[in-house]
Design an enzyme around this catalytic site. Structure first.
Site, PDB file in Angstrom:
ATOM      1  N   GLY A  51       0.572  -4.940   0.915  1.00 29.75           N
ATOM      2  CA  GLY A  51      -0.631  -4.983   0.090  1.00 29.75           C
ATOM      3  C   GLY A  51      -0.386  -5.632  -1.267  1.00 29.75           C
ATOM      4  CB  ALA A  53      -0.885  -0.019   1.236  1.00 27.40           C
ATOM      5  CD  GLU A  90      -2.373  -7.563   2.935  1.00 27.50           C
ATOM      6  OE1 GLU A  90      -1.944  -6.421   2.652  1.00 27.50           O
ATOM      7  OE2 GLU A  90      -3.023  -7.796   3.958  1.00 27.50           O
ATOM      8  CD  GLU A 105       1.712  -5.403   5.684  1.00 24.93           C
ATOM      9  OE1 GLU A 105       2.529  -6.324   5.922  1.00 24.93           O
ATOM     10  OE2 GLU A 105       0.923  -5.436   4.724  1.00 24.93           O
TER      11      GLU A 105
HETATM   12  N1  CAA Z   1       4.635   3.180  -0.646  1.00 31.24           N
HETATM   13  C1  CAA Z   1       5.039   4.333  -1.191  1.00 31.24           C
HETATM   14  N2  CAA Z   1       6.189   4.459  -1.861  1.00 31.24           N
HETATM   15  C2  CAA Z   1       6.966   3.367  -1.977  1.00 31.24           C
HETATM   16  C3  CAA Z   1       6.618   2.127  -1.424  1.00 31.24           C
HETATM   17  C4  CAA Z   1       5.369   2.060  -0.729  1.00 31.24           C
HETATM   18  N3  CAA Z   1       4.910   0.908  -0.217  1.00 31.24           N
HETATM   19  N4  CAA Z   1       7.593   1.231  -1.688  1.00 31.24           N
HETATM   20  C5  CAA Z   1       8.532   1.886  -2.391  1.00 31.24           C
HETATM   21  N5  CAA Z   1       8.160   3.183  -2.565  1.00 31.24           N
HETATM   22  C6  CAA Z   1       8.891   4.248  -3.249  1.00 31.24           C
HETATM   23  C7  CAA Z   1      10.069   4.726  -2.431  1.00 31.24           C
HETATM   24  O1  CAA Z   1       9.656   5.663  -1.473  1.00 31.24           O
HETATM   25  C8  CAA Z   1      10.946   5.304  -3.508  1.00 31.24           C
HETATM   26  O2  CAA Z   1      10.433   6.576  -3.867  1.00 31.24           O
HETATM   27  P1  CAA Z   1      11.435   7.874  -3.958  1.00 31.24           P
HETATM   28  O3  CAA Z   1      12.329   7.529  -5.118  1.00 31.24           O
HETATM   29  O4  CAA Z   1      10.494   8.989  -4.229  1.00 31.24           O
HETATM   30  O5  CAA Z   1      12.164   7.922  -2.671  1.00 31.24           O
HETATM   31  C9  CAA Z   1      10.703   4.399  -4.702  1.00 31.24           C
HETATM   32  O6  CAA Z   1       9.475   3.736  -4.443  1.00 31.24           O
HETATM   33  C10 CAA Z   1      11.778   3.327  -4.844  1.00 31.24           C
HETATM   34  O7  CAA Z   1      11.902   2.645  -3.600  1.00 31.24           O
HETATM   35  P2  CAA Z   1      13.305   2.429  -2.852  1.00 31.24           P
HETATM   36  O8  CAA Z   1      14.256   3.541  -3.173  1.00 31.24           O
HETATM   37  O9  CAA Z   1      13.024   2.174  -1.407  1.00 31.24           O
HETATM   38  O10 CAA Z   1      13.796   1.095  -3.606  1.00 31.24           O
HETATM   39  P3  CAA Z   1      14.781  -0.022  -3.045  1.00 31.24           P
HETATM   40  O11 CAA Z   1      15.057  -0.895  -4.219  1.00 31.24           O
HETATM   41  O12 CAA Z   1      15.920   0.569  -2.296  1.00 31.24           O
HETATM   42  O13 CAA Z   1      13.910  -0.849  -1.959  1.00 31.24           O
HETATM   43  C11 CAA Z   1      11.929  -1.976  -1.150  1.00 31.24           C
HETATM   44  C12 CAA Z   1      12.803  -1.595  -2.379  1.00 31.24           C
HETATM   45  C13 CAA Z   1      12.701  -2.928  -0.252  1.00 31.24           C
HETATM   46  C14 CAA Z   1      10.680  -2.654  -1.694  1.00 31.24           C
HETATM   47  C15 CAA Z   1      11.563  -0.703  -0.350  1.00 31.24           C
HETATM   48  O14 CAA Z   1      11.068   0.271  -1.259  1.00 31.24           O
HETATM   49  C16 CAA Z   1      10.520  -0.916   0.700  1.00 31.24           C
HETATM   50  O15 CAA Z   1      10.828  -1.437   1.767  1.00 31.24           O
HETATM   51  N6  CAA Z   1       9.281  -0.468   0.429  1.00 31.24           N
HETATM   52  C17 CAA Z   1       8.171  -0.545   1.398  1.00 31.24           C
HETATM   53  C18 CAA Z   1       7.650  -1.974   1.549  1.00 31.24           C
HETATM   54  C19 CAA Z   1       6.553  -2.006   2.598  1.00 31.24           C
HETATM   55  O16 CAA Z   1       6.745  -1.678   3.753  1.00 31.24           O
HETATM   56  N7  CAA Z   1       5.343  -2.423   2.182  1.00 31.24           N
HETATM   57  C20 CAA Z   1       4.198  -2.505   3.066  1.00 31.24           C
HETATM   58  C21 CAA Z   1       3.391  -1.247   2.973  1.00 31.24           C
HETATM   59  S1  CAA Z   1       2.077  -1.163   4.158  1.00 31.24           S
HETATM   60  C22 CAA Z   1       0.848  -2.114   3.526  1.00 31.24           C
HETATM   61  O17 CAA Z   1       0.948  -2.668   2.438  1.00 31.24           O
HETATM   62  C23 CAA Z   1      -0.375  -2.220   4.385  1.00 31.24           C
HETATM   63  C24 CAA Z   1      -1.360  -3.230   3.929  1.00 31.24           C
HETATM   64  O18 CAA Z   1      -1.386  -4.348   4.358  1.00 31.24           O
HETATM   65  C25 CAA Z   1      -2.350  -2.888   2.945  1.00 31.24           C
END
Ligand code: CAA
Length: 258
Positions: free
Chosen positions: A109, A66, A112, A132
Site C-alpha cells: 500500500g 497496509a 500504491e 502482497e
Molecule cells: N503492517 C504492520 N506492521 C508492520 C508492517 C506492516 N505492513 N511493516 C512493518 N511493520 C512493523 C513490524 O511488525 C515491526 O513491528 P514490531 O517491532 O512491533 O515487531 C516494525 O514495523 C518494524 O518492522 P521489521 O522489524 O519487520 O523491520 P525490518 O527492517 O526487519 O524489515 C520490512 C522491514 C522488510 C519492510 C518488513 O517490515 C516487511 O516485510 N514489512 C511488511 C511489508 C509488506 O508485506 N507490505 C505489504 C502489506 S499488504 C498491503 O499493503 C495490501 C495492499 O495492497 C493495500
C-alpha cells in the site's frame, strides 16, 4: 485539529506537506492514518494559499504497506463492507498537484500511495515493491493497474508475482519516479518541484491535471476530447489573458486564479 498519525506543515510558500508518522510500524497504513491523511490533503486542497502538496514518510520508510496487524483479523465481509483503500486514499480527486517524497520502504500500500500521487521524488535509499504475494493476497489499492501502466506488463508481473523490488535508480530508469536525489537532498528537491507548480495558475494546473488523468482511463479518443474541452475552458479564464499578456509584455504573470 491535531492529528494522531500524521504531521502537517507548510515547508515553503504555497506548499502543504503531510508526513506519515508511525515510525515504530514503518509508517504502516492503518485506516485511521489514511483517513487523517486524506483529511489533511483535502484541507490543503481547499486552502487558497496552497498551490501544491507533498506526501512523505521519514528517511527509513515512506510506508511499509497496509497495516498487516489491522488486516489480520478482518474477514472478507469486513473488507467488503468497509470503505476500500481506494476510497480512503483518492489523490486523483484532489485538484492540486501532489508529490510523493519517498525514502526507504515504499511497499504494498505504501508503493500504491506513492503511485497514486502525481509525481514521485525518491531518495537514493528508496525501495519500491508489492510484496502482497508473500501474504497470500493481491495489491488492493490500485497497484495492479497503476504499476502496470507505469512500468509495463512484463516487469509488473515480475514485481507482483515474485516480489521483485526496485531500487530508486531502477524506478527512475523504468519511469516510475521523476527524480532521484541523495538522502539529504530529496525533500528539498520535492519542495522545489512543488514550489514550481505552486507558482502557476491554479486554474490551468487543475485543468491540466484533470486532462492528464484522463489519459489513464478510457480510449485515446475520449482522452483527446476531454483535453479539448479543458483547453477551451482555460481560454475563458482571467489567468489565460494575464499569462499571454505577461509573455508578450516580457514580465512575470500575476495570477488571480480565476
Ligand atoms: N503492517 C504492520 N506492521 C508492520 C508492517 C506492516 N505492513 N511493516 C512493518 N511493520 C512493523 C513490524 O511488525 C515491526 O513491528 P514490531 O517491532 O512491533 O515487531 C516494525 O514495523 C518494524 O518492522 P521489521 O522489524 O519487520 O523491520 P525490518 O527492517 O526487519 O524489515 C520490512 C522491514 C522488510 C519492510 C518488513 O517490515 C516487511 O516485510 N514489512 C511488511 C511489508 C509488506 O508485506 N507490505 C505489504 C502489506 S499488504 C498491503 O499493503 C495490501 C495492499 O495492497 C493495500
Amino acid at each position: 485539529m491535531p492529528y494522531q498519525h500524521i504531521l502537517v506543515d507548510k515547508p515553503a510558500a504555497g506548499v502543504g506537506r503531510a508526513r506519515l508518522n508511525r515510525p515504530a510500524a514503518l509508517n504502516a497504513l492503518n485506516s485511521a492514518l489514511l483517513d487523517e491523511l486524506m483529511q489533511a490533503l483535502t484541507a490543503f486542497d481547499n486552502d487558497a494559499e496552497i498551490g501544491a502538496l507533498i506526501v512523505t514518510g521519514d528517511d527509513k520508510a515512506f510506508a511499509a504497506g497496509a497495516d498487516i496487524k489491522e488486516m489480520q483479523g478482518k474477514s472478507q465481509m469486513d473488507m467488503l463492507m468497509a470503505p476500500s483503500l481506494l476510497d480512503r486514499f483518492a489523490v486523483h480527486r484532489l485538484n492540486k498537484p501532489v508529490i510523493a517524497a519517498v525514502s526507504g520502504y515504499a511497499l504494498g500500500g505504501g508503493c500504491e500511495v506513492a503511485l497514486s500521487c502525481d509525481m514521485i521524488v525518491a531518495s537514493e535509499t528508496a525501495v519500491f515493491g508489492q510484496p502482497e504475494i508473500n501474504l497470500g493476497i493481491i495489491p488492493g489499492a490500485g497497484g495492479t493497474q497503476r504499476l502496470t501502466r507505469a512500468v509495463g506488463k512484463a516487469l509488473a508481473m515480475e514485481i507482483m508475482l515474485t516480489d521483485r523490488k526496485l531500487s530508486a535508480q531502477e524506478a527512475l530508469a523504468y519511469g516510475l519516479v521523476n527524480r532521484v536525489a541523495p538522502l539529504e537532498d530529496y525533500m528539498q528537491v520535492a519542495i522545489g518541484i512543488a514550489q514550481k507548480a505552486a507558482r502557476r495558475s491554479q486554474v490551468a494546473i487543475r485543468l491540466t491535471k484533470e486532462a492528464i488523468n484522463k489519459a489513464y482511463d478510457g480510449s485515446l479518443e475520449a482522452g483527446l476530447a476531454f483535453e479539448r474541452r479543458n483547453f477551451l475552458l482555460a481560454f475563458g479564464s482571467e489567468d489565460k489573458a494575464e499569462g499571454m499578456s505577461a509573455f508578450i509584455e516580457k514580465r512575470r504573470a500575476r495570477w488571480t486564479h480565476r
